[in-house]
Design an enzyme around this catalytic site. Structure first.
Site, mmCIF file in Angstrom:
data_model
loop_
_atom_site.group_PDB
_atom_site.id
_atom_site.type_symbol
_atom_site.label_atom_id
_atom_site.label_comp_id
_atom_site.label_asym_id
_atom_site.label_seq_id
_atom_site.Cartn_x
_atom_site.Cartn_y
_atom_site.Cartn_z
ATOM 1 C CG ASN A 107 -0.345 0.045 2.520
ATOM 2 O OD1 ASN A 107 0.943 1.309 2.531
ATOM 3 N ND2 ASN A 107 0.039 -0.974 3.430
ATOM 4 C CG ASP A 118 -6.107 -5.812 6.676
ATOM 5 O OD1 ASP A 118 -4.887 -6.122 7.925
ATOM 6 O OD2 ASP A 118 -6.375 -4.914 6.123
ATOM 7 C CE LYS A 177 8.768 -11.590 -14.450
ATOM 8 N NZ LYS A 177 9.426 -10.713 -15.641
ATOM 9 C CG PHE A 201 -2.104 5.820 14.081
ATOM 10 C CD1 PHE A 201 -1.324 5.597 15.192
ATOM 11 C CD2 PHE A 201 -2.206 7.031 13.127
ATOM 12 C CE1 PHE A 201 -0.218 7.141 15.331
ATOM 13 C CE2 PHE A 201 -1.294 7.849 13.728
ATOM 14 C CZ PHE A 201 -1.053 8.048 14.477
ATOM 15 C CE LYS A 224 -9.834 -0.146 13.259
ATOM 16 N NZ LYS A 224 -9.328 0.407 11.654
ATOM 17 C CE LYS A 282 -7.352 -3.501 15.060
ATOM 18 N NZ LYS A 282 -6.250 -3.214 13.623
HETATM 19 O O1 C5P Z 1 -7.795 -3.513 12.062
HETATM 20 P P1 C5P Z 1 -6.974 -2.137 10.931
HETATM 21 O O2 C5P Z 1 -5.799 -2.316 9.195
HETATM 22 O O3 C5P Z 1 -8.102 -0.692 10.386
HETATM 23 O O4 C5P Z 1 -6.216 -1.563 12.428
HETATM 24 C C1 C5P Z 1 -5.231 -0.315 12.130
HETATM 25 C C2 C5P Z 1 -4.207 -0.548 14.075
HETATM 26 O O5 C5P Z 1 -4.027 -1.833 13.275
HETATM 27 C C3 C5P Z 1 -2.738 0.372 12.963
HETATM 28 O O6 C5P Z 1 -2.683 0.733 14.138
HETATM 29 C C4 C5P Z 1 -2.140 -0.694 12.135
HETATM 30 O O7 C5P Z 1 -0.887 0.031 12.778
HETATM 31 C C5 C5P Z 1 -2.889 -1.770 13.380
HETATM 32 N N1 C5P Z 1 -2.722 -2.738 12.236
HETATM 33 C C6 C5P Z 1 -1.715 -4.140 13.155
HETATM 34 N N2 C5P Z 1 -2.353 -4.992 12.655
HETATM 35 C C7 C5P Z 1 -2.158 -5.327 11.326
HETATM 36 C C8 C5P Z 1 -3.278 -4.882 10.536
HETATM 37 C C9 C5P Z 1 -2.897 -3.494 11.655
HETATM 38 O O8 C5P Z 1 -0.856 -3.755 13.813
HETATM 39 N N3 C5P Z 1 -2.402 -7.304 10.364
#
Ligand code: C5P
Length: 395
Positions: A207, A276, A286, A324, A338, A342
């Site tokens: 990304n 994700d 390749k 974040f 969130k 978390k």
């Molecule tokens: O669930 P989402 O991706 O929206 O959550 C964002 C937050 O979770 C951010 O702080 C990001 O750094 C953290 N995050 C993480 N590991 C992941 C996905 C998100 O630490 N696999």
């Protein structure tokens, strides 16, 4: 924006300590610019300060400065604080009487920035009634003095007149600058940037995260005195001064690097835009158009570990965990959910559709905690970083 200390350097043997003062201020995230008197240049070549500050060093009132003909005015406006260290009896006398006969004294008269003076001279000169009265005059006008120390003086005499310790001068200047040092002794762990999940050796899922927010937080925390480690995915930013940067590629690598450091941290901030999902079976060669069409057209994905959630679950008492959330709708509501899901203490939420957040230098954000929501208008990430640290320390 970094604060600027203009450092006036006068002709005195204690000038060698000014180099340490420059370094100390720089370590606290302050930009230093130096103006020297002609006599000071007999002790140290301006090149020394030019090299330390990476800024031009001003000396002569009439030096040709292309594009900046009224140099004492531009210098005086740039300064958030004007520190004169070491300051001789002569310059103290001139300042007390409003004499402006060189660049340093002219700038001191022109500036609206607070003046901080660290005197250094022979004991008899220091104790002379003229010098004492001049210092009293300046003090009565609000000039802050950093008292000289007593001890052996360069001339062989013993008494008061030694330039104060560089650390004392740095701390006093930071106080006047209102620079916070409220993270001294704290360990801050920050994730930053994107992660990169390979499909094959030349293709990946990622990304556009630039890492700027995480690096701005690292710099701000280091400036406030913290021990900072950043675990960052691939970004094109250089390591902030005094910060340990651990560079990783994938979410799994990031989890491992964070896992090793999380328990020792007092504050952990998860700014990374972690992918994700990752390809379930990355190819070690390749993939070819044609021969591998089916493998390229349909890439099976598996879920990556959620680093924040994993660490949130493992949080110990007193540890502060900040997440974040870049959302495209219902920003604060989603951030709040969130935070609970978390086990974070705070979530910094922003709208990801406004051309801010990803890659930009500015950001507008809401800081969500159990106590409520604080909304911030668009501001540089370097400034938002300080607001985020302020909020984390208020928890
Ligand atoms: O669930 P989402 O991706 O929206 O959550 C964002 C937050 O979770 C951010 O702080 C990001 O750094 C953290 N995050 C993480 N590991 C992941 C996905 C998100 O630490 N696999």
């Amino acid at each position: 924006m970094k604060k600027t200390v203009l450092i006036g350097v006068t002709g005195c043997v204690a000038i060698y300590k000014t180099c340490e003062i420059v370094r100390g201020l720089q370590k606290a995230g302050v930009r230093c610019k130096v103006v020297m008197t002609e006599s000071a240049t007999h002790f140290i070549n301006p090149l020394m300060f030019r090299s330390l500050t990476r800024e031009p060093v001003a000396v002569g009132l009439f030096d040709d400065k292309p594009g900046d003909p009224i140099h004492h005015i531009s210098l005086s406006k740039e300064a958030d604080v004007f520190l004169i260290a070491p300051c001789t009896a002569n310059v103290i006398a001139k300042l007390a009487n409003g004499i402006a006969d060189d660049l340093l004294t002219t700038t001191a008269l022109a500036t609206e920035a607070p003046l901080v003076i660290a005197p250094a001279m022979n004991v008899n000169m220091y104790e002379h009634v003229a010098t004492q009265q001049n210092m009293d005059t300046l003090k009565s006008r609000g000039v802050r003095f950093i008292d000289a120390d007593s001890g052996y003086l360069a001339c062989g005499d013993v008494g008061k007149g030694r330039l104060a310790d560089p650390d004392v001068i740095v701390q006093a200047t930071l106080e006047v600058l209102n620079v916070k040092r409220d993270l001294v002794g704290k360990r801050v762990l920050i994730t930053a940037g994107p992660t990169v999940e390979p499909i094959d050796p030349v293709r990946y899922i990622s990304n556009p995260s630039s890492g700027k927010m995480g690096f701005a937080l690292a710099e701000a925390a280091a400036d406030r005195g913290a021990d900072v480690v950043v675990v960052s995915g691939p970004v094109s930013l250089s390591d902030p001064e005094g910060v340990e940067v651990v560079r990783v590629r994938t979410a799994c690598d990031m989890l491992a690097a964070v896992g090793e450091r999380f328990d020792a941290s007092d504050i952990a901030i998860f700014t990374a835009a972690v992918s994700d999902y990752r390809p379930a079976n990355p190819s070690d060669r390749k993939l070819k158009k044609g021969a591998d069409d089916s493998a390229l057209a349909t890439i099976e994905l598996v879920k990556n570990p959620d680093i924040l959630a994993t660490m949130g679950a493992r949080k110990h008492a007193g540890q502060i965990v900040v997440g974040f959330a870049a959302e495209t709708e219902n920003v604060e509501e989603n951030a709040s959910k969130k935070m609970a899901a978390k086990n974070a203490d705070m979530v910094v939420a922003n709208l990801a559709t406004e051309g801010l957040a990803f890659g930009a230098d500015d950001n507008a954000a809401s800081i969500v905690t159990a106590a409520g929501v604080q909304r911030f208008e668009t501001m540089p990430k370097s400034e938002l970083a300080h607001r985020i640290l302020d909020a984390a320390l208020e928890l």
